[in-house]
Design a protein around this motif. Structure first.
Motif, PDB file in Angstrom:
ATOM      1  N   MET A   1      34.782  -2.732  18.566  1.00  0.00           N
ATOM      2  CA  MET A   1      34.123  -1.655  19.306  1.00  0.00           C
ATOM      3  C   MET A   1      35.137  -0.936  20.199  1.00  0.00           C
ATOM      4  O   MET A   1      35.861  -1.575  20.960  1.00  0.00           O
ATOM      5  CB  MET A   1      32.987  -2.207  20.174  1.00  0.00           C
ATOM      6  CG  MET A   1      32.273  -1.148  21.011  1.00  0.00           C
ATOM      7  SD  MET A   1      31.004  -1.848  22.080  1.00  0.00           S
ATOM      8  CE  MET A   1      32.013  -2.844  23.184  1.00  0.00           C
ATOM      9  N   THR A   2      35.204   0.364  20.087  1.00  0.00           N
ATOM     10  CA  THR A   2      36.112   1.179  20.891  1.00  0.00           C
ATOM     11  C   THR A   2      35.365   1.755  22.084  1.00  0.00           C
ATOM     12  O   THR A   2      34.258   2.284  21.945  1.00  0.00           O
ATOM     13  CB  THR A   2      36.686   2.329  20.045  1.00  0.00           C
ATOM     14  OG1 THR A   2      37.321   1.788  18.888  1.00  0.00           O
ATOM     15  CG2 THR A   2      37.691   3.149  20.835  1.00  0.00           C
ATOM     16  N   ARG A   3      36.000   1.669  23.250  1.00  0.00           N
ATOM     17  CA  ARG A   3      35.418   2.263  24.461  1.00  0.00           C
ATOM     18  C   ARG A   3      35.891   3.721  24.543  1.00  0.00           C
ATOM     19  O   ARG A   3      37.073   3.981  24.713  1.00  0.00           O
ATOM     20  CB  ARG A   3      35.845   1.500  25.702  1.00  0.00           C
ATOM     21  CG  ARG A   3      35.409   0.033  25.730  1.00  0.00           C
ATOM     22  CD  ARG A   3      36.091  -0.689  26.879  1.00  0.00           C
ATOM     23  NE  ARG A   3      37.554  -0.594  26.761  1.00  0.00           N
ATOM     24  CZ  ARG A   3      38.404  -0.808  27.763  1.00  0.00           C
ATOM     25  NH1 ARG A   3      37.956  -1.128  28.962  1.00  0.00           N
ATOM     26  NH2 ARG A   3      39.714  -0.699  27.567  1.00  0.00           N
ATOM     27  N   VAL A   4      34.946   4.642  24.430  1.00  0.00           N
ATOM     28  CA  VAL A   4      35.270   6.061  24.430  1.00  0.00           C
ATOM     29  C   VAL A   4      34.748   6.705  25.708  1.00  0.00           C
ATOM     30  O   VAL A   4      33.572   6.541  26.063  1.00  0.00           O
ATOM     31  CB  VAL A   4      34.657   6.776  23.207  1.00  0.00           C
ATOM     32  CG1 VAL A   4      35.006   8.265  23.226  1.00  0.00           C
ATOM     33  CG2 VAL A   4      35.126   6.118  21.916  1.00  0.00           C
ATOM     34  N   LEU A   5      35.610   7.446  26.384  1.00  0.00           N
ATOM     35  CA  LEU A   5      35.219   8.194  27.576  1.00  0.00           C
ATOM     36  C   LEU A   5      35.252   9.676  27.226  1.00  0.00           C
ATOM     37  O   LEU A   5      36.323  10.244  27.012  1.00  0.00           O
ATOM     38  CB  LEU A   5      36.173   7.893  28.736  1.00  0.00           C
ATOM     39  CG  LEU A   5      35.888   8.616  30.064  1.00  0.00           C
ATOM     40  CD1 LEU A   5      34.558   8.153  30.644  1.00  0.00           C
ATOM     41  CD2 LEU A   5      37.029   8.381  31.052  1.00  0.00           C
ATOM     42  N   LEU A   6      34.095  10.298  27.123  1.00  0.00           N
ATOM     43  CA  LEU A   6      33.992  11.730  26.870  1.00  0.00           C
ATOM     44  C   LEU A   6      33.905  12.445  28.212  1.00  0.00           C
ATOM     45  O   LEU A   6      32.997  12.184  29.008  1.00  0.00           O
ATOM     46  CB  LEU A   6      32.756  12.039  26.022  1.00  0.00           C
ATOM     47  CG  LEU A   6      32.403  13.521  25.835  1.00  0.00           C
ATOM     48  CD1 LEU A   6      33.517  14.278  25.128  1.00  0.00           C
ATOM     49  CD2 LEU A   6      31.077  13.663  25.081  1.00  0.00           C
ATOM     50  N   VAL A   7      34.837  13.354  28.447  1.00  0.00           N
ATOM     51  CA  VAL A   7      34.914  14.056  29.722  1.00  0.00           C
ATOM     52  C   VAL A   7      34.718  15.548  29.483  1.00  0.00           C
ATOM     53  O   VAL A   7      35.429  16.158  28.684  1.00  0.00           O
ATOM     54  CB  VAL A   7      36.275  13.810  30.405  1.00  0.00           C
ATOM     55  CG1 VAL A   7      36.318  14.467  31.769  1.00  0.00           C
ATOM     56  CG2 VAL A   7      36.558  12.315  30.528  1.00  0.00           C
ATOM     57  N   GLY A   8      33.751  16.138  30.162  1.00  0.00           N
ATOM     58  CA  GLY A   8      33.460  17.559  30.008  1.00  0.00           C
ATOM     59  C   GLY A   8      32.159  17.774  29.268  1.00  0.00           C
ATOM     60  O   GLY A   8      31.196  17.019  29.439  1.00  0.00           O
ATOM     61  N   GLU A   9      32.104  18.840  28.459  1.00  0.00           N
ATOM     62  CA  GLU A   9      30.930  19.160  27.629  1.00  0.00           C
ATOM     63  C   GLU A   9      29.646  19.235  28.463  1.00  0.00           C
ATOM     64  O   GLU A   9      28.641  18.596  28.139  1.00  0.00           O
ATOM     65  CB  GLU A   9      30.771  18.134  26.505  1.00  0.00           C
ATOM     66  CG  GLU A   9      31.546  18.471  25.251  1.00  0.00           C
ATOM     67  CD  GLU A   9      31.157  19.781  24.596  1.00  0.00           C
ATOM     68  OE1 GLU A   9      29.965  20.168  24.656  1.00  0.00           O
ATOM     69  OE2 GLU A   9      32.051  20.435  24.037  1.00  0.00           O
ATOM     70  N   SER A  10      29.680  20.011  29.548  1.00  0.00           N
ATOM     71  CA  SER A  10      28.473  20.257  30.321  1.00  0.00           C
ATOM     72  C   SER A  10      28.621  21.596  31.022  1.00  0.00           C
ATOM     73  O   SER A  10      29.739  22.079  31.236  1.00  0.00           O
ATOM     74  CB  SER A  10      28.240  19.142  31.348  1.00  0.00           C
ATOM     75  OG  SER A  10      29.199  19.212  32.395  1.00  0.00           O
ATOM     76  N   TRP A  11      27.504  22.182  31.410  1.00  0.00           N
ATOM     77  CA  TRP A  11      27.572  23.464  32.114  1.00  0.00           C
ATOM     78  C   TRP A  11      26.262  23.758  32.849  1.00  0.00           C
ATOM     79  O   TRP A  11      25.188  23.271  32.498  1.00  0.00           O
ATOM     80  CB  TRP A  11      27.886  24.601  31.139  1.00  0.00           C
ATOM     81  CG  TRP A  11      26.928  24.755  30.000  1.00  0.00           C
ATOM     82  CD1 TRP A  11      25.819  25.548  29.931  1.00  0.00           C
ATOM     83  CD2 TRP A  11      26.998  24.066  28.737  1.00  0.00           C
ATOM     84  NE1 TRP A  11      25.200  25.400  28.727  1.00  0.00           N
ATOM     85  CE2 TRP A  11      25.901  24.516  27.965  1.00  0.00           C
ATOM     86  CE3 TRP A  11      27.898  23.142  28.177  1.00  0.00           C
ATOM     87  CZ2 TRP A  11      25.666  24.042  26.678  1.00  0.00           C
ATOM     88  CZ3 TRP A  11      27.654  22.682  26.898  1.00  0.00           C
ATOM     89  CH2 TRP A  11      26.558  23.134  26.159  1.00  0.00           C
ATOM     90  N   PHE A  12      26.398  24.554  33.913  1.00  0.00           N
ATOM     91  CA  PHE A  12      25.272  25.104  34.649  1.00  0.00           C
ATOM     92  C   PHE A  12      25.166  26.587  34.305  1.00  0.00           C
ATOM     93  O   PHE A  12      26.181  27.271  34.151  1.00  0.00           O
ATOM     94  CB  PHE A  12      25.480  24.973  36.160  1.00  0.00           C
ATOM     95  CG  PHE A  12      25.392  23.574  36.680  1.00  0.00           C
ATOM     96  CD1 PHE A  12      24.182  23.040  37.103  1.00  0.00           C
ATOM     97  CD2 PHE A  12      26.536  22.782  36.776  1.00  0.00           C
ATOM     98  CE1 PHE A  12      24.106  21.743  37.592  1.00  0.00           C
ATOM     99  CE2 PHE A  12      26.478  21.491  37.261  1.00  0.00           C
ATOM    100  CZ  PHE A  12      25.252  20.969  37.684  1.00  0.00           C
ATOM    101  N   VAL A  13      23.945  27.088  34.203  1.00  0.00           N
ATOM    102  CA  VAL A  13      23.711  28.520  33.998  1.00  0.00           C
ATOM    103  C   VAL A  13      22.796  29.015  35.104  1.00  0.00           C
ATOM    104  O   VAL A  13      21.731  28.429  35.355  1.00  0.00           O
ATOM    105  CB  VAL A  13      23.069  28.799  32.623  1.00  0.00           C
ATOM    106  CG1 VAL A  13      22.727  30.284  32.493  1.00  0.00           C
ATOM    107  CG2 VAL A  13      24.007  28.376  31.497  1.00  0.00           C
ATOM    108  N   HIS A  14      23.223  30.074  35.777  1.00  0.00           N
ATOM    109  CA  HIS A  14      22.425  30.699  36.833  1.00  0.00           C
ATOM    110  C   HIS A  14      22.092  32.105  36.364  1.00  0.00           C
ATOM    111  O   HIS A  14      22.983  32.929  36.164  1.00  0.00           O
ATOM    112  CB  HIS A  14      23.214  30.739  38.147  1.00  0.00           C
ATOM    113  CG  HIS A  14      22.422  31.230  39.318  1.00  0.00           C
ATOM    114  ND1 HIS A  14      21.352  30.531  39.845  1.00  0.00           N
ATOM    115  CD2 HIS A  14      22.544  32.349  40.074  1.00  0.00           C
ATOM    116  CE1 HIS A  14      20.856  31.185  40.872  1.00  0.00           C
ATOM    117  NE2 HIS A  14      21.560  32.302  41.038  1.00  0.00           N
ATOM    118  N   SER A  15      20.810  32.393  36.147  1.00  0.00           N
ATOM    119  CA  SER A  15      20.385  33.659  35.551  1.00  0.00           C
ATOM    120  C   SER A  15      19.639  34.521  36.559  1.00  0.00           C
ATOM    121  O   SER A  15      18.894  34.018  37.410  1.00  0.00           O
ATOM    122  CB  SER A  15      19.462  33.415  34.355  1.00  0.00           C
ATOM    123  OG  SER A  15      20.107  32.630  33.372  1.00  0.00           O
TER     124      SER A  15
END
Length: 251
Positions: A1-15
């Motif tokens: 089993m590999t320990r993967v750290l995904l960093v990023g891939e998120s966002w806020f939208v203000h409309s």
């Protein structure tokens, strides 16, 4: 089993909603990369996702600390400023660890790192991502351009494998269409595994005791449309990429 750290891939939208004389605002938060996380977890990997706004509080500032929590780190669609300008430095002028140097050291000491394309990786939109001006640039298997590096492909372009490699073993020569990528150049010591529209798409290489990779398009919409993320080769591609970056010798 590999320990993967995904960093990023998120966002806020203000409309702002303008209705004649009146207007009102709405806000929403999106945690992206769900297809990528699901594919890796289905393959048996342990995945932790740190969204962009939690990087300064959840991503360690030293290579050793990173190695204690992850075998492979995936940086996706988040710029270098988020790593280099924590609130303590930007608002209070306090010295803080350079997390981009920590990422470089993590690879040098034996970790695996994958940079994924997007508007805020490599050089990015209006060159705001700035990764080519960080210590981590030295560990990447590609050279980051010093300008807006987006290649928009609204009509779609198929990816194609270029060189035999354990990562792409068993995958077809032609992959589903993508809608864009970041333009980079391949280092002489690296191996280009796939291209799209004549540009490097998947490149891997060694750095110190570790391994690094660059996937210059998206792992999720918008550059990766449904035909790509739902492709039956999507899971095997990233499963094998992560395993190779972790140092596994693939069959």
């Amino acid at each position: 089993m590999t320990r993967v750290l995904l960093v990023g891939e998120s966002w806020f939208v203000h409309s702002i909603h303008q209705k004649g004389f009146d207007s009102f605002t709405t806000s929403e938060f999106t945690l992206g990369g769900v297809e990528f996380v699901a594919a890796l977890r289905a393959a048996g990997h342990e995945v932790t996702h740190v969204p962009c706004h939690e990087i300064t509080t959840r991503v360690p500032g030293t290579a050793a600390e990173l190695g204690a929590i992850a075998d492979v780190i995936v940086v996706s669609d988040v710029g270098a400023n988020t790593f280099q300008l924590p609130p303590a430095t930007f608002t209070r002028s306090e010295q803080q660890p350079d997390r981009t140097e920590a990422l470089r050291g993590f690879v040098e000491q034996g970790g695996g790192l994958l940079m994924v394309g997007g508007y805020m990786t490599f050089s990015g939109v209006d060159a705001k991502a700035r990764w080519g001006r960080t210590p981590l640039a030295a560990a990447l298997p590609v050279t980051v351009l010093d300008r807006d590096d987006r290649v928009e492909l609204p009509a779609g372009a198929a990816a194609e494998t270029r060189a035999p490699h354990p990562i792409t073993a068993g995958l077809p020569t032609v992959w589903p269409n993508l809608l864009g990528l970041n333009e980079v150049t391949v280092r002489e010591t690296a191996t280009e595994l796939a291209t799209c529209a004549g540009h490097p798409l998947l490149v891997v290489g060694d750095y110190g005791r570790g391994r690094s990779g660059a996937f210059t398009s998206d792992i999720a919409p918008h550059w990766a449309p449904a035909g790509f993320v739902e492709w039956d080769g999507y899971g095997p591609l990233f499963d094998r990429t992560v395993r190779w970056l972790a140092g596994e010798e693939l069959a």
